[in-house]
Design an enzyme around this catalytic site. Structure first.
Site, PDB file in Angstrom:
ATOM      1  N   HIS A 138     -18.883   1.344 -73.562  1.00  0.00           N
ATOM      2  CA  HIS A 138     -18.657   2.844 -73.399  1.00  0.00           C
ATOM      3  C   HIS A 138     -18.968   3.674 -73.661  1.00  0.00           C
ATOM      4  O   HIS A 138     -19.874   3.263 -75.196  1.00  0.00           O
ATOM      5  CB  HIS A 138     -16.817   3.089 -73.118  1.00  0.00           C
ATOM      6  CG  HIS A 138     -16.065   2.604 -72.270  1.00  0.00           C
ATOM      7  ND1 HIS A 138     -15.131   1.527 -72.114  1.00  0.00           N
ATOM      8  CD2 HIS A 138     -15.652   3.505 -71.486  1.00  0.00           C
ATOM      9  CE1 HIS A 138     -14.990   2.126 -71.038  1.00  0.00           C
ATOM     10  NE2 HIS A 138     -14.802   2.883 -70.546  1.00  0.00           N
ATOM     11  N   LYS A 142     -16.097   7.836 -76.912  1.00  0.00           N
ATOM     12  CA  LYS A 142     -14.471   7.371 -76.615  1.00  0.00           C
ATOM     13  C   LYS A 142     -14.398   6.830 -77.884  1.00  0.00           C
ATOM     14  O   LYS A 142     -13.845   6.804 -78.817  1.00  0.00           O
ATOM     15  CB  LYS A 142     -14.957   6.179 -75.352  1.00  0.00           C
ATOM     16  CG  LYS A 142     -13.550   5.619 -75.155  1.00  0.00           C
ATOM     17  CD  LYS A 142     -13.856   4.626 -73.906  1.00  0.00           C
ATOM     18  CE  LYS A 142     -12.152   4.375 -73.851  1.00  0.00           C
ATOM     19  NZ  LYS A 142     -12.173   5.344 -72.624  1.00  0.00           N
TER      20      LYS A 142
HETATM   21  N1  LIG Z   1      -9.564   7.115 -65.628  1.00  0.00           N
HETATM   22  C1  LIG Z   1     -10.581   7.554 -65.423  1.00  0.00           C
HETATM   23  O1  LIG Z   1     -11.049   7.259 -64.280  1.00  0.00           O
HETATM   24  C2  LIG Z   1     -11.069   7.811 -66.288  1.00  0.00           C
HETATM   25  C3  LIG Z   1     -10.732   7.961 -67.174  1.00  0.00           C
HETATM   26  N2  LIG Z   1     -10.943   8.012 -68.906  1.00  0.00           N
HETATM   27  C4  LIG Z   1     -10.277   8.765 -69.886  1.00  0.00           C
HETATM   28  O2  LIG Z   1     -10.070  10.172 -69.851  1.00  0.00           O
HETATM   29  C5  LIG Z   1      -9.777  10.531 -71.432  1.00  0.00           C
HETATM   30  C6  LIG Z   1     -10.833  11.898 -71.579  1.00  0.00           C
HETATM   31  O3  LIG Z   1     -12.600  10.942 -71.247  1.00  0.00           O
HETATM   32  P1  LIG Z   1     -13.505  12.747 -71.674  1.00  0.00           P
HETATM   33  O4  LIG Z   1     -12.743  14.016 -70.575  1.00  0.00           O
HETATM   34  O5  LIG Z   1     -13.928  11.379 -72.225  1.00  0.00           O
HETATM   35  O6  LIG Z   1     -12.604  13.191 -73.334  1.00  0.00           O
HETATM   36  P2  LIG Z   1     -13.046  14.202 -73.814  1.00  0.00           P
HETATM   37  O7  LIG Z   1     -12.282  14.099 -75.572  1.00  0.00           O
HETATM   38  O8  LIG Z   1     -14.935  14.606 -73.214  1.00  0.00           O
HETATM   39  O9  LIG Z   1     -12.146  15.569 -72.953  1.00  0.00           O
HETATM   40  C7  LIG Z   1     -10.509  15.366 -73.709  1.00  0.00           C
HETATM   41  C8  LIG Z   1     -10.293  17.062 -73.620  1.00  0.00           C
HETATM   42  O10 LIG Z   1      -9.046  17.031 -73.464  1.00  0.00           O
HETATM   43  C9  LIG Z   1      -8.650  18.049 -74.156  1.00  0.00           C
HETATM   44  N3  LIG Z   1      -7.344  18.488 -75.575  1.00  0.00           N
HETATM   45  C10 LIG Z   1      -7.120  17.444 -76.408  1.00  0.00           C
HETATM   46  N4  LIG Z   1      -5.708  17.875 -76.502  1.00  0.00           N
HETATM   47  C11 LIG Z   1      -5.717  18.491 -75.286  1.00  0.00           C
HETATM   48  C12 LIG Z   1      -3.539  19.314 -74.846  1.00  0.00           C
HETATM   49  N5  LIG Z   1      -3.076  18.431 -75.208  1.00  0.00           N
HETATM   50  N6  LIG Z   1      -3.589  19.799 -73.743  1.00  0.00           N
HETATM   51  C13 LIG Z   1      -4.879  20.110 -73.444  1.00  0.00           C
HETATM   52  N7  LIG Z   1      -6.378  19.572 -73.208  1.00  0.00           N
HETATM   53  C14 LIG Z   1      -6.209  19.257 -74.579  1.00  0.00           C
HETATM   54  C15 LIG Z   1     -10.260  18.474 -75.329  1.00  0.00           C
HETATM   55  O11 LIG Z   1     -10.083  18.724 -76.763  1.00  0.00           O
HETATM   56  P3  LIG Z   1     -10.637  18.850 -77.765  1.00  0.00           P
HETATM   57  O12 LIG Z   1     -11.975  18.441 -77.561  1.00  0.00           O
HETATM   58  O13 LIG Z   1     -10.391  20.285 -78.335  1.00  0.00           O
HETATM   59  O14 LIG Z   1      -9.455  18.204 -78.311  1.00  0.00           O
HETATM   60  C16 LIG Z   1     -10.871  17.735 -74.890  1.00  0.00           C
HETATM   61  O15 LIG Z   1     -11.142  19.006 -74.145  1.00  0.00           O
HETATM   62  C17 LIG Z   1     -10.074   9.430 -72.232  1.00  0.00           C
HETATM   63  O16 LIG Z   1      -8.403   8.993 -71.879  1.00  0.00           O
HETATM   64  C18 LIG Z   1     -10.801   8.690 -71.248  1.00  0.00           C
HETATM   65  O17 LIG Z   1     -10.532   7.264 -71.435  1.00  0.00           O
HETATM   66  C19 LIG Z   1     -12.199   8.996 -68.787  1.00  0.00           C
HETATM   67  C20 LIG Z   1     -13.399   8.330 -67.566  1.00  0.00           C
HETATM   68  C21 LIG Z   1     -13.037   7.869 -66.171  1.00  0.00           C
HETATM   69  O1  LIG Z   2     -13.512   7.026 -71.701  1.00  0.00           O
HETATM   70  C1  LIG Z   2     -13.792   6.766 -70.568  1.00  0.00           C
HETATM   71  O2  LIG Z   2     -15.279   7.453 -71.210  1.00  0.00           O
HETATM   72  C2  LIG Z   2     -13.599   6.022 -69.985  1.00  0.00           C
HETATM   73  N1  LIG Z   2     -12.014   5.635 -69.723  1.00  0.00           N
HETATM   74  C3  LIG Z   2     -11.496   4.848 -69.021  1.00  0.00           C
HETATM   75  C4  LIG Z   2     -10.702   3.578 -69.791  1.00  0.00           C
HETATM   76  O3  LIG Z   2      -9.929   4.077 -70.666  1.00  0.00           O
HETATM   77  O4  LIG Z   2     -11.541   2.665 -68.973  1.00  0.00           O
HETATM   78  C5  LIG Z   2     -11.722   5.061 -67.260  1.00  0.00           C
HETATM   79  C6  LIG Z   2     -13.088   4.518 -68.216  1.00  0.00           C
HETATM   80  O5  LIG Z   2     -13.458   3.321 -68.178  1.00  0.00           O
HETATM   81  C7  LIG Z   2     -13.516   5.706 -68.638  1.00  0.00           C
END
Ligand SMILES: NC(=O)C1=CN([C@@H]2O[C@H](COP(=O)(O)OP(=O)(O)OC[C@H]3O[C@@H](n4cnc5c(N)ncnc54)[C@H](OP(=O)(O)O)[C@@H]3O)[C@@H](O)[C@H]2O)C=CC1
Ligand SMILES: O=C(O)C1=N[C@H](C(=O)O)C[C@H](O)C1
Length: 251
Positions: A138, A142
Site C-alpha cells: 500500500h 496508510k
Molecule cells: N473498503 C475499501 O475498499 C477501502 C477502504 N479504505 C479504508 O478507508 C479508510 C480511509 O482511507 P483514506 O481515505 O485513504 O484515509 P484518509 O486519511 O485520506 O481519510 C480519512 C479522513 O477521515 C477523517 N476523519 C478522521 N476521524 C474522523 C471522524 N471522527 N469523523 C469524520 N471524519 C474523520 C480524516 O481527517 P484527519 O485527516 O484530519 O484525521 C480524513 O480526512 C482507511 O481505513 C482505509 O483502509 C481505503 C480504500 C478502499
Molecule cells: O488504506 C487503503 O488505501 C486501503 N484500505 C483497505 C484495506 O485496508 O484493505 C482497502 C484497500 O486495500 C485500500
C-alpha cells in the site's frame, strides 16, 4: 425522469482520499443524493439534520466504531469501508443492530470487484496447498497494518484450511529478526509493504510440491472502489442486519 426518490447519503471522512472520491461518485449518481459531507472536527449531527438515510464511512480505525454507534442510534443505514474490523468489532455491531430489525450495515474490507474475486479465489484454492502467505502493498500514508483486505483474506484462507483439515504450513524458521516472517493471522503469515507510488495491491502465494500459485490484485486508482461503494449504498437499505464483504451483494 424517475418518480422514485433518490437515496439521501452522507459521507464521513469526506475530505480524505476515499471520502473525496466517494462523495464525487454519490453526487454523480442519478438515484442518490449527497446531502452531507463530514470530516474530522465537523458536526456529526449535520448528517441527521440533512436527513441522510445512508452514511458511508471512510474515516479511520480509531474513529469508525463511535461513528457506527451514533448512526445506528439515529436509525441511519451504514456502509463501512474503513479498515480495522476484528471479529470482536463485528460482533459488537451485530449486538448494536439487534434492537433495530429494519436497519442495515455493510462492512466491506475492499470495494474493488477484482479484490473481492481475489479473496474468493484464494479461499477456493486454500484447501489444495500446504503453504500460503499473503503480501499486501500500500501507499505509505496508510495508518493500519496489515490491511483490512489482508486480514479478511487470511481469515477466509484459515477457515478453508481448517475445514479441509490442513495442518500448519511447513516452516523451519528457528531464529528470526522481529517481523521478518510477517504477522500471524489465524495461522496465515501476512506481510505488509509500504511504498510511494502504490495504491492498494495484494498477492496470495500458495505452494505445494513442485508448484506455486499466485493470485494478485492491483488497484491503481481509487476509482476502482466506486462501483462497489455505490452498489453497497443501494443494497444496504434493503438488507437489515450486518453484511460482511461485498461478495454477498454481487449477483
Ligand atoms: N473498503 C475499501 O475498499 C477501502 C477502504 N479504505 C479504508 O478507508 C479508510 C480511509 O482511507 P483514506 O481515505 O485513504 O484515509 P484518509 O486519511 O485520506 O481519510 C480519512 C479522513 O477521515 C477523517 N476523519 C478522521 N476521524 C474522523 C471522524 N471522527 N469523523 C469524520 N471524519 C474523520 C480524516 O481527517 P484527519 O485527516 O484530519 O484525521 C480524513 O480526512 C482507511 O481505513 C482505509 O483502509 C481505503 C480504500 C478502499
Ligand atoms: O488504506 C487503503 O488505501 C486501503 N484500505 C483497505 C484495506 O485496508 O484493505 C482497502 C484497500 O486495500 C485500500
Amino acid at each position: 425522469m424517475s418518480d422514485v426518490e433518490p437515496i439521501r447519503v452522507g459521507v464521513l471522512g469526506a475530505r480524505g482520499r476515499m471520502g473525496t472520491e466517494a462523495s464525487r461518485a454519490v453526487d454523480g449518481a442519478d438515484d442518490l443524493e449527497l446531502v452531507a459531507m463530514v470530516d474530522e472536527g465537523d458536526w456529526l449531527h449535520s448528517v441527521a439534520d440533512a436527513g441522510a438515510q445512508v452514511v458511508v464511512d471512510f474515516t479511520n480505525p480509531g474513529a469508525v466504531m463511535e461513528n457506527l454507534r451514533w448512526c445506528i442510534d439515529q436509525d441511519i443505514h451504514v456502509v463501512v469501508g474503513t479498515s480495522g474490523f476484528t471479529t470482536e468489532r463485528l460482533d459488537q455491531v451485530r449486538a448494536w443492530l439487534e434492537p433495530k430489525p429494519d436497519l442495515g450495515v455493510v462492512v466491506a474490507p475492499n470495494f474493488a470487484i477484482g479484490a473481492v474475486l481475489m479473496m474468493e479465489f484464494a479461499a477456493r484454492a486454500a484447501r489444495y496447498f500446504e503453504s500460503v502467505e499473503v503480501v499486501e502493498m500500500h501507499h505509505p500514508q496508510k495508518l493500519d497494518a496489515p490491511s483490512g483486505t489482508a486480514l479478511r483474506t487470511a481469515q477466509l484462507i484459515a477457515a478453508a484450511r481448517a475445514e479441509a483439515g490442513l495442518a500448519k504450513a511447513p516452516d523451519a524458521t528457528e531464529e528470526e529478526m522481529l517481523g521478518a516472517r510477517g504477522s500471524d493471522v489465524e495461522g496465515v503469515r501476512v506481510h505488509s509493504l509500504r511504498a510511494s507510488g502504490l495504491v492498494a495491491h495484494q498477492e496470495v502465494l500458495f505452494g505445494a510440491a513442485g508448484e506455486t500459485l499466485t493470485i494478485r490484485h492491483d488497484s491503481f486508482d481509487r476509482k476502482s472502489f466506486m462501483p462497489g461503494v455505490l452498489l453497497a449504498v443501494r443494497e444496504v437499505v434493503k438488507r437489515p442486519g450486518l453484511t460482511v464483504g461485498l461478495g454477498a451483494l454481487l449477483a
